[in-house]
Design a protein around this motif. Sequence first.
Motif, PDB file in Angstrom:
ATOM      1  N   UNK A 218      38.724  42.608  28.836  1.00  0.00           N
ATOM      2  CA  UNK A 218      39.496  41.384  28.995  1.00  0.00           C
ATOM      3  C   UNK A 218      38.913  40.509  30.099  1.00  0.00           C
ATOM      4  N   UNK A 219      38.483  41.132  31.198  1.00  0.00           N
ATOM      5  CA  UNK A 219      37.852  40.383  32.285  1.00  0.00           C
ATOM      6  C   UNK A 219      36.548  39.743  31.863  1.00  0.00           C
ATOM      7  N   UNK A 220      35.716  40.485  31.139  1.00  0.00           N
ATOM      8  CA  UNK A 220      34.434  39.935  30.682  1.00  0.00           C
ATOM      9  C   UNK A 220      34.674  38.783  29.709  1.00  0.00           C
ATOM     10  N   UNK A 221      35.614  38.963  28.792  1.00  0.00           N
ATOM     11  CA  UNK A 221      35.904  37.906  27.821  1.00  0.00           C
ATOM     12  C   UNK A 221      36.455  36.670  28.532  1.00  0.00           C
ATOM     13  N   UNK A 222      37.351  36.875  29.483  1.00  0.00           N
ATOM     14  CA  UNK A 222      37.907  35.739  30.220  1.00  0.00           C
ATOM     15  C   UNK A 222      36.855  34.975  30.994  1.00  0.00           C
ATOM     16  N   UNK A 223      35.987  35.689  31.688  1.00  0.00           N
ATOM     17  CA  UNK A 223      34.920  35.022  32.439  1.00  0.00           C
ATOM     18  C   UNK A 223      33.913  34.360  31.498  1.00  0.00           C
ATOM     19  N   UNK A 224      33.678  34.953  30.328  1.00  0.00           N
ATOM     20  CA  UNK A 224      32.769  34.345  29.359  1.00  0.00           C
ATOM     21  C   UNK A 224      33.352  33.039  28.822  1.00  0.00           C
ATOM     22  N   UNK A 225      34.651  33.035  28.563  1.00  0.00           N
ATOM     23  CA  UNK A 225      35.298  31.804  28.094  1.00  0.00           C
ATOM     24  C   UNK A 225      35.242  30.731  29.178  1.00  0.00           C
ATOM     25  N   UNK A 226      35.494  31.122  30.426  1.00  0.00           N
ATOM     26  CA  UNK A 226      35.423  30.164  31.535  1.00  0.00           C
ATOM     27  C   UNK A 226      34.001  29.617  31.678  1.00  0.00           C
ATOM     28  N   UNK A 227      33.002  30.488  31.591  1.00  0.00           N
ATOM     29  CA  UNK A 227      31.609  30.047  31.710  1.00  0.00           C
ATOM     30  C   UNK A 227      31.240  29.105  30.566  1.00  0.00           C
ATOM     31  N   UNK A 228      31.702  29.426  29.365  1.00  0.00           N
ATOM     32  CA  UNK A 228      31.422  28.556  28.219  1.00  0.00           C
ATOM     33  C   UNK A 228      32.092  27.202  28.400  1.00  0.00           C
ATOM     34  N   UNK A 229      33.338  27.194  28.877  1.00  0.00           N
ATOM     35  CA  UNK A 229      34.049  25.939  29.098  1.00  0.00           C
ATOM     36  C   UNK A 229      33.328  25.074  30.125  1.00  0.00           C
ATOM     37  N   UNK A 230      32.791  25.687  31.150  1.00  0.00           N
ATOM     38  CA  UNK A 230      32.051  24.926  32.157  1.00  0.00           C
ATOM     39  C   UNK A 230      30.729  24.425  31.589  1.00  0.00           C
ATOM     40  N   UNK A 231      30.023  25.285  30.853  1.00  0.00           N
ATOM     41  CA  UNK A 231      28.711  24.903  30.314  1.00  0.00           C
ATOM     42  C   UNK A 231      28.820  23.792  29.281  1.00  0.00           C
TER      43      UNK A 231
ATOM     44  N   UNK B  43      29.088  34.570  34.249  1.00  0.00           N
ATOM     45  CA  UNK B  43      28.675  35.591  33.281  1.00  0.00           C
ATOM     46  C   UNK B  43      28.160  36.844  33.979  1.00  0.00           C
ATOM     47  N   UNK B  44      27.337  36.637  34.983  1.00  0.00           N
ATOM     48  CA  UNK B  44      26.805  37.782  35.732  1.00  0.00           C
ATOM     49  C   UNK B  44      27.936  38.522  36.434  1.00  0.00           C
ATOM     50  N   UNK B  45      28.890  37.766  37.008  1.00  0.00           N
ATOM     51  CA  UNK B  45      30.031  38.402  37.676  1.00  0.00           C
ATOM     52  C   UNK B  45      30.846  39.220  36.687  1.00  0.00           C
ATOM     53  N   UNK B  46      30.979  38.732  35.456  1.00  0.00           N
ATOM     54  CA  UNK B  46      31.712  39.481  34.442  1.00  0.00           C
ATOM     55  C   UNK B  46      31.043  40.800  34.110  1.00  0.00           C
ATOM     56  N   UNK B  47      29.736  40.781  33.947  1.00  0.00           N
ATOM     57  CA  UNK B  47      29.005  42.009  33.615  1.00  0.00           C
ATOM     58  C   UNK B  47      29.018  42.979  34.793  1.00  0.00           C
ATOM     59  N   UNK B  48      28.781  42.454  35.999  1.00  0.00           N
ATOM     60  CA  UNK B  48      28.798  43.315  37.188  1.00  0.00           C
ATOM     61  C   UNK B  48      30.191  43.903  37.386  1.00  0.00           C
ATOM     62  N   UNK B  49      31.223  43.079  37.220  1.00  0.00           N
ATOM     63  CA  UNK B  49      32.592  43.557  37.365  1.00  0.00           C
ATOM     64  C   UNK B  49      32.946  44.618  36.338  1.00  0.00           C
ATOM     65  N   UNK B  50      32.408  44.472  35.137  1.00  0.00           N
ATOM     66  CA  UNK B  50      32.660  45.468  34.087  1.00  0.00           C
ATOM     67  C   UNK B  50      32.203  46.847  34.533  1.00  0.00           C
ATOM     68  N   UNK B  51      31.029  46.917  35.142  1.00  0.00           N
ATOM     69  CA  UNK B  51      30.506  48.207  35.585  1.00  0.00           C
ATOM     70  C   UNK B  51      31.075  48.619  36.947  1.00  0.00           C
TER      71      UNK B  51
ATOM     72  N   UNK C 173      26.665  23.021  37.488  1.00  0.00           N
ATOM     73  CA  UNK C 173      27.639  23.598  36.553  1.00  0.00           C
ATOM     74  C   UNK C 173      27.030  24.758  35.772  1.00  0.00           C
ATOM     75  N   UNK C 174      25.788  24.593  35.341  1.00  0.00           N
ATOM     76  CA  UNK C 174      25.128  25.661  34.597  1.00  0.00           C
ATOM     77  C   UNK C 174      24.913  26.890  35.481  1.00  0.00           C
ATOM     78  N   UNK C 175      24.591  26.669  36.743  1.00  0.00           N
ATOM     79  CA  UNK C 175      24.417  27.786  37.674  1.00  0.00           C
ATOM     80  C   UNK C 175      25.744  28.515  37.862  1.00  0.00           C
ATOM     81  N   UNK C 176      26.836  27.759  37.981  1.00  0.00           N
ATOM     82  CA  UNK C 176      28.156  28.384  38.130  1.00  0.00           C
ATOM     83  C   UNK C 176      28.508  29.171  36.864  1.00  0.00           C
ATOM     84  N   UNK C 177      28.203  28.605  35.698  1.00  0.00           N
ATOM     85  CA  UNK C 177      28.497  29.291  34.435  1.00  0.00           C
ATOM     86  C   UNK C 177      27.713  30.605  34.339  1.00  0.00           C
ATOM     87  N   UNK C 178      26.448  30.568  34.698  1.00  0.00           N
ATOM     88  CA  UNK C 178      25.627  31.791  34.663  1.00  0.00           C
ATOM     89  C   UNK C 178      26.141  32.801  35.684  1.00  0.00           C
ATOM     90  N   UNK C 179      26.553  32.302  36.863  1.00  0.00           N
ATOM     91  CA  UNK C 179      27.098  33.201  37.891  1.00  0.00           C
ATOM     92  C   UNK C 179      28.378  33.871  37.393  1.00  0.00           C
TER      93      UNK C 179
END
Length: 125
Positions: free
Chosen positions: A44-57, A24-32, A16-22
């Motif tokens: 909005x995409x970064x915030x959404x993925x961050x919320x999802x990662x936090x919910x999983x973590x 977060x990384x996907x959000x940052x990569x997608x931003x650029x 789960x932690x690996x998925x959460x980190x992935x």
Amino acid sequence: MAARAESNGSAFDTAKLVVAIALLIAGVVGFYYFSNEALFYRVLGVVGLSIAATAIAVTTNIGKTFLGFLKEARVEVRKVVWPTRQETMQTTLVVVALVFLVGIILWLLDMVLFWGISLLTGQGK
């Protein structure tokens, strides 16, 4: 048997932690990666993925422990007796005055030592 179930839970938590980190990384990569899109949608995409990662973590043992720590810290902050504005101003003025006083003392000490060294070495006026 209990140790085996505990290790499976730990492995699942790690996954789960690996998925959460992935995420977060996907959000940052997608931003650029989508830099030609509007900033609002990228954020909005970064915030959404961050919320999802936090919910999983948060569902992991480490996440639950961290949430417990945050709740206890909030309780402790509520117990703090915060100084009034007048107490804060008085304390600040005392600190400023003492810094100024110590600065003058160090300046005078420096002058005396410089004068003494000049006399000893014969480089004075």
